[in-house]
Design a protein around this motif. Structure first.
Motif, PDB file in Angstrom:
ATOM      1  N   PRO A  73     -55.851  51.992  25.474  1.00 15.71           N
ATOM      2  CA  PRO A  73     -55.829  51.503  24.167  1.00 15.71           C
ATOM      3  C   PRO A  73     -57.066  49.587  25.360  1.00 15.71           C
ATOM      4  O   PRO A  73     -55.405  49.673  26.218  1.00 15.71           O
ATOM      5  CB  PRO A  73     -54.476  50.585  22.921  1.00 15.71           C
ATOM      6  CG  PRO A  73     -53.906  51.015  24.726  1.00 15.71           C
ATOM      7  CD  PRO A  73     -54.571  52.118  25.343  1.00 15.71           C
ATOM      8  N   GLN A  74     -57.459  49.431  24.199  1.00 19.83           N
ATOM      9  CA  GLN A  74     -58.331  47.966  24.660  1.00 19.83           C
ATOM     10  C   GLN A  74     -57.477  47.365  24.417  1.00 19.83           C
ATOM     11  O   GLN A  74     -57.136  46.913  23.024  1.00 19.83           O
ATOM     12  CB  GLN A  74     -59.381  48.325  24.431  1.00 19.83           C
ATOM     13  CG  GLN A  74     -60.132  49.161  24.859  1.00 19.83           C
ATOM     14  CD  GLN A  74     -62.018  49.380  24.368  1.00 19.83           C
ATOM     15  OE1 GLN A  74     -62.163  48.813  23.947  1.00 19.83           O
ATOM     16  NE2 GLN A  74     -63.050  50.442  24.981  1.00 19.83           N
ATOM     17  N   ALA A  75     -57.326  45.837  24.942  1.00 16.21           N
ATOM     18  CA  ALA A  75     -57.069  44.657  25.199  1.00 16.21           C
ATOM     19  C   ALA A  75     -57.947  44.237  24.175  1.00 16.21           C
ATOM     20  O   ALA A  75     -58.570  43.809  24.591  1.00 16.21           O
ATOM     21  CB  ALA A  75     -56.726  43.939  26.311  1.00 16.21           C
ATOM     22  N   GLU A  76     -57.588  43.002  23.536  1.00 14.14           N
ATOM     23  CA  GLU A  76     -57.809  42.553  22.105  1.00 14.14           C
ATOM     24  C   GLU A  76     -58.737  40.958  23.621  1.00 14.14           C
ATOM     25  O   GLU A  76     -57.908  40.076  24.311  1.00 14.14           O
ATOM     26  CB  GLU A  76     -57.124  41.077  21.644  1.00 14.14           C
ATOM     27  CG  GLU A  76     -57.248  42.973  20.353  1.00 14.14           C
ATOM     28  CD  GLU A  76     -56.305  41.307  19.536  1.00 14.14           C
ATOM     29  OE1 GLU A  76     -56.010  40.590  19.542  1.00 14.14           O
ATOM     30  OE2 GLU A  76     -55.325  42.446  18.893  1.00 14.14           O
ATOM     31  N   PRO A  77     -59.970  41.175  23.045  1.00 13.21           N
ATOM     32  CA  PRO A  77     -60.699  40.010  24.110  1.00 13.21           C
ATOM     33  C   PRO A  77     -59.499  38.254  24.236  1.00 13.21           C
ATOM     34  O   PRO A  77     -59.326  38.263  22.858  1.00 13.21           O
ATOM     35  CB  PRO A  77     -62.176  39.905  23.950  1.00 13.21           C
ATOM     36  CG  PRO A  77     -62.129  40.263  22.222  1.00 13.21           C
ATOM     37  CD  PRO A  77     -61.096  41.560  22.621  1.00 13.21           C
ATOM     38  N   ASP A  78     -59.798  37.548  24.634  1.00  8.26           N
ATOM     39  CA  ASP A  78     -59.549  36.395  24.531  1.00  8.26           C
ATOM     40  C   ASP A  78     -60.222  35.115  24.028  1.00  8.26           C
ATOM     41  O   ASP A  78     -61.718  35.255  24.300  1.00  8.26           O
ATOM     42  CB  ASP A  78     -59.120  35.745  25.915  1.00  8.26           C
ATOM     43  CG  ASP A  78     -58.046  36.772  26.420  1.00  8.26           C
ATOM     44  OD1 ASP A  78     -56.667  36.430  25.969  1.00  8.26           O
ATOM     45  OD2 ASP A  78     -57.237  36.000  27.772  1.00  8.26           O
ATOM     46  N   THR A  79     -59.633  34.947  22.979  1.00  9.33           N
ATOM     47  CA  THR A  79     -60.820  33.497  22.327  1.00  9.33           C
ATOM     48  C   THR A  79     -60.441  32.586  22.609  1.00  9.33           C
ATOM     49  O   THR A  79     -61.749  31.496  22.502  1.00  9.33           O
ATOM     50  CB  THR A  79     -59.878  33.114  21.106  1.00  9.33           C
ATOM     51  OG1 THR A  79     -58.487  33.008  20.914  1.00  9.33           O
ATOM     52  CG2 THR A  79     -60.052  34.710  19.420  1.00  9.33           C
ATOM     53  N   LYS A  80     -59.623  32.136  24.070  1.00  7.83           N
ATOM     54  CA  LYS A  80     -60.029  30.808  24.453  1.00  7.83           C
ATOM     55  C   LYS A  80     -60.159  31.426  25.852  1.00  7.83           C
ATOM     56  O   LYS A  80     -59.434  31.486  26.700  1.00  7.83           O
ATOM     57  CB  LYS A  80     -58.422  29.986  24.655  1.00  7.83           C
ATOM     58  CG  LYS A  80     -57.916  29.826  23.407  1.00  7.83           C
ATOM     59  CD  LYS A  80     -56.172  29.167  23.754  1.00  7.83           C
ATOM     60  CE  LYS A  80     -55.047  28.939  22.476  1.00  7.83           C
ATOM     61  NZ  LYS A  80     -54.367  28.314  22.985  1.00  7.83           N
ATOM     62  N   GLU A  81     -61.450  30.665  25.938  1.00  4.26           N
ATOM     63  CA  GLU A  81     -62.709  30.589  27.350  1.00  4.26           C
ATOM     64  C   GLU A  81     -61.985  29.880  28.472  1.00  4.26           C
ATOM     65  O   GLU A  81     -62.278  28.330  27.851  1.00  4.26           O
ATOM     66  CB  GLU A  81     -63.381  31.263  27.214  1.00  4.26           C
ATOM     67  CG  GLU A  81     -63.757  32.604  26.571  1.00  4.26           C
ATOM     68  CD  GLU A  81     -65.038  33.558  27.102  1.00  4.26           C
ATOM     69  OE1 GLU A  81     -66.043  32.975  28.190  1.00  4.26           O
ATOM     70  OE2 GLU A  81     -65.702  34.036  26.226  1.00  4.26           O
ATOM     71  N   PHE A  82     -61.694  29.737  30.006  1.00  7.57           N
ATOM     72  CA  PHE A  82     -61.952  29.101  30.757  1.00  7.57           C
ATOM     73  C   PHE A  82     -63.026  27.822  30.791  1.00  7.57           C
ATOM     74  O   PHE A  82     -63.299  28.746  31.657  1.00  7.57           O
ATOM     75  CB  PHE A  82     -61.265  28.718  32.204  1.00  7.57           C
ATOM     76  CG  PHE A  82     -61.141  28.008  32.989  1.00  7.57           C
ATOM     77  CD1 PHE A  82     -60.159  26.732  32.434  1.00  7.57           C
ATOM     78  CD2 PHE A  82     -61.682  28.257  33.506  1.00  7.57           C
ATOM     79  CE1 PHE A  82     -59.731  26.169  33.254  1.00  7.57           C
ATOM     80  CE2 PHE A  82     -61.387  26.823  34.598  1.00  7.57           C
ATOM     81  CZ  PHE A  82     -60.751  25.995  34.643  1.00  7.57           C
ATOM     82  N   LYS A  83     -63.759  26.855  30.340  1.00  3.64           N
ATOM     83  CA  LYS A  83     -65.094  26.527  30.706  1.00  3.64           C
ATOM     84  C   LYS A  83     -64.963  25.758  31.196  1.00  3.64           C
ATOM     85  O   LYS A  83     -66.162  25.519  32.194  1.00  3.64           O
ATOM     86  CB  LYS A  83     -64.961  25.720  29.255  1.00  3.64           C
ATOM     87  CG  LYS A  83     -65.393  26.732  27.945  1.00  3.64           C
ATOM     88  CD  LYS A  83     -65.870  26.008  27.422  1.00  3.64           C
ATOM     89  CE  LYS A  83     -65.601  27.023  26.051  1.00  3.64           C
ATOM     90  NZ  LYS A  83     -66.901  27.560  25.137  1.00  3.64           N
ATOM     91  N   GLY A  84     -64.358  25.881  32.410  1.00  3.16           N
ATOM     92  CA  GLY A  84     -64.104  24.663  33.624  1.00  3.16           C
ATOM     93  C   GLY A  84     -63.872  23.463  33.774  1.00  3.16           C
ATOM     94  O   GLY A  84     -62.532  23.009  32.689  1.00  3.16           O
ATOM     95  N   GLY A  85     -63.090  23.260  34.649  1.00  5.78           N
ATOM     96  CA  GLY A  85     -62.066  22.141  35.178  1.00  5.78           C
ATOM     97  C   GLY A  85     -62.853  20.525  34.969  1.00  5.78           C
ATOM     98  O   GLY A  85     -63.900  20.609  35.026  1.00  5.78           O
ATOM     99  N   GLU A  86     -61.669  19.493  35.358  1.00  6.27           N
ATOM    100  CA  GLU A  86     -62.196  17.940  35.700  1.00  6.27           C
ATOM    101  C   GLU A  86     -62.777  17.864  36.584  1.00  6.27           C
ATOM    102  O   GLU A  86     -62.112  18.312  37.965  1.00  6.27           O
ATOM    103  CB  GLU A  86     -61.447  17.353  35.293  1.00  6.27           C
ATOM    104  CG  GLU A  86     -61.470  15.954  34.599  1.00  6.27           C
ATOM    105  CD  GLU A  86     -60.193  14.607  34.273  1.00  6.27           C
ATOM    106  OE1 GLU A  86     -59.999  13.904  35.470  1.00  6.27           O
ATOM    107  OE2 GLU A  86     -59.040  15.531  33.735  1.00  6.27           O
ATOM    108  N   TYR A  87     -64.383  17.297  37.271  1.00  7.56           N
ATOM    109  CA  TYR A  87     -64.579  17.194  38.350  1.00  7.56           C
ATOM    110  C   TYR A  87     -63.293  15.920  39.497  1.00  7.56           C
ATOM    111  O   TYR A  87     -63.326  14.921  38.720  1.00  7.56           O
ATOM    112  CB  TYR A  87     -66.301  16.148  38.958  1.00  7.56           C
ATOM    113  CG  TYR A  87     -66.358  16.188  39.682  1.00  7.56           C
ATOM    114  CD1 TYR A  87     -67.055  17.245  40.226  1.00  7.56           C
ATOM    115  CD2 TYR A  87     -67.222  15.594  39.966  1.00  7.56           C
ATOM    116  CE1 TYR A  87     -67.115  17.394  41.680  1.00  7.56           C
ATOM    117  CE2 TYR A  87     -67.880  14.429  41.330  1.00  7.56           C
ATOM    118  CZ  TYR A  87     -67.639  15.353  41.876  1.00  7.56           C
ATOM    119  OH  TYR A  87     -68.415  15.108  43.378  1.00  7.56           O
TER     120      TYR A  87
END
Length: 95
Positions: A73-87
């Motif tokens: 079975p295929q896992a559901e894609p995460d809706t919360k993607e990591f967009k990067g951190g603080e510089y």
């Protein structure tokens, strides 16, 4: 001197032709004995073919076709993607 050469010839003939046959027979007997002992521990005969596995009934496929028995079975894609951190500015500290 002739007696020495005859004894040397006999030793050479025995080591060349008779000893390999005797050693081969002895090793074969030892291996069979150990295999039989090993097979008895697990309840099977060591020198018989294992019973064939029952094959699952599969529909006939044409040459070149691929048959897949299991598709995970295929896992559901995460809706919360990591967009990067603080510089964080980096400063090298020197002594």
């Amino acid at each position: 001197m002739a007696k020495f050469l005859i004894i040397l010839l006999v030793i050479w003939l025995v080591s060349r032709y008779i000893l390999p046959v005797v050693l081969r027979w002895a090793v074969k007997a030892l291996v069979k004995k150990q295999a039989k002992k090993f097979g008895q521990q697990f309840g099977q005969s060591p020198f018989t073919q294992p019973p064939p596995r029952p094959s699952a009934t599969r529909p006939a496929t044409a040459p070149g076709e691929v048959h897949v028995d299991f598709v995970p079975p295929q896992a559901e894609p995460d809706t919360k993607e990591f967009k990067g951190g603080e510089y964080v500015d980096f400063e090298e500290v020197k002594k």
